[in-house]
Scaffold this active site. Structure first.
Site, PDB file in Angstrom:
ATOM      1  N   ASP A  46       0.865  -1.177   0.000  1.00 51.18           N
ATOM      2  CA  ASP A  46       0.000   0.000   0.000  1.00 51.18           C
ATOM      3  C   ASP A  46       0.900   1.224   0.000  1.00 51.18           C
ATOM      4  OD1 ASP A  46      -0.133   1.186   3.058  1.00 51.18           O
ATOM      5  OD2 ASP A  46       0.008  -0.996   3.071  1.00 51.18           O
TER       6      ASP A  46
ATOM      7  N   ASP B  12      -9.203   3.969   6.917  1.00 52.91           N
ATOM      8  CA  ASP B  12      -8.018   3.903   7.772  1.00 52.91           C
ATOM      9  C   ASP B  12      -8.325   4.708   9.026  1.00 52.91           C
ATOM     10  OD1 ASP B  12      -5.597   4.361   9.066  1.00 52.91           O
ATOM     11  OD2 ASP B  12      -4.467   4.724   7.221  1.00 52.91           O
TER      12      ASP B  12
ATOM     13  N   GLU C  65      -7.019   5.271  12.828  1.00 54.25           N
ATOM     14  CA  GLU C  65      -5.896   4.986  13.728  1.00 54.25           C
ATOM     15  C   GLU C  65      -5.548   6.159  14.622  1.00 54.25           C
ATOM     16  OE1 GLU C  65      -1.911   5.350  11.636  1.00 54.25           O
ATOM     17  OE2 GLU C  65      -3.162   4.633   9.957  1.00 54.25           O
TER      18      GLU C  65
END
Length: 228
Positions: free
Chosen positions: A22, A113, A115
């Site tokens: 990625d 995503d 986080e």
């Protein structure tokens, strides 16, 4: 080289797992490009590329990498880096409109995503996540994938099991042959990011590397997303 490691993939009969990097703007030092044909030739069947962050950022290399992945014959996906201080519905729309060239049609499902809680309590981050996932699924017609770290989920998300029906992309750099215990009630992982310091042909410098663990079924127009 990290990309040469062999891992067991749950639920598959193949001795060789599907591998893929990625990437984001970090993989373009000095504006250099990625040779996606070299990436594919080195045994990487899929790739994920950062599309957007919050409500303000579009990866300047997103279109370039999306075209390169498609030309090289790779399965491709895109992810949005969450900013939980801003509207989840607006971020879902921002991501969906930006990422369509990659995730539309036979592209991989959209990735969230998550986080960084930005100092918000778990209840607020959980509510943000629920609203974002519902919105992006309504906009794209595809069930999203959740990318996260075990410790973040166990702390900032209070280890909620609410989202365990979503495919999981787990980041766990443990040096072992499989991820550690999964958070959030997940029993299986779909993607595993096992290093952030991989080196592969076609990419200048370190790159995140991932294993596909199965479980998504039909990614779009093909029952086998990796074409073999």
């Amino acid at each position: 080289m990290a990309g040469a490691l062999a891992f067991a993939v749950p639920g598959t009969a193949s001795a060789e797992p599907y591998n893929g990097p990625d990437v984001a703007s970090w993989q373009h030092p000095g504006g250099s490009g990625i040779d996606w044909f070299a990436v594919r030739a080195s045994g990487h069947e899929f790739a994920m590329v950062k599309a957007t962050e919050g409500l303000w950022y579009v990866n300047p290399f997103f279109v370039q990498d999306g075209i390169g992945m498609r030309a090289a014959g790779m399965s491709r996906g895109a992810y949005h880096y969450a900013d939980v201080r801003e509207s989840p519905e607006a971020q879902a729309a921002f991501f969906a409109s930006t990422s369509f060239p990659v995730i539309g049609g036979d592209g991989l499902p959209p990735v969230l995503d998550i986080e960084d809680a930005k100092g918000l309590p778990p209840a607020a981050v959980i509510d943000w996540t629920r609203r974002y996932l519902n919105s992006v699924q309504a906009l794209t017609g595809k069930q999203p994938i959740i990318y996260t770290y075990p410790n973040f989920w166990r702390t900032a998300m209070a280890n909620t099991t609410e989202f365990s029906n979503y495919p999981l992309w787990i980041a766990d750099y443990n040096g072992r042959s499989e991820p550690g215990p999964l958070p959030g009630g997940w029993r299986h992982w779909t993607f595993w990011q096992y290093t952030s310091t991989g080196r592969i042909p076609g990419v200048n410098g370190n790159v995140d590397l991932n294993i596909y663990g199965g479980g998504l079924g039909d990614f779009g127009s093909s029952a086998n997303p990796f074409g073999s």
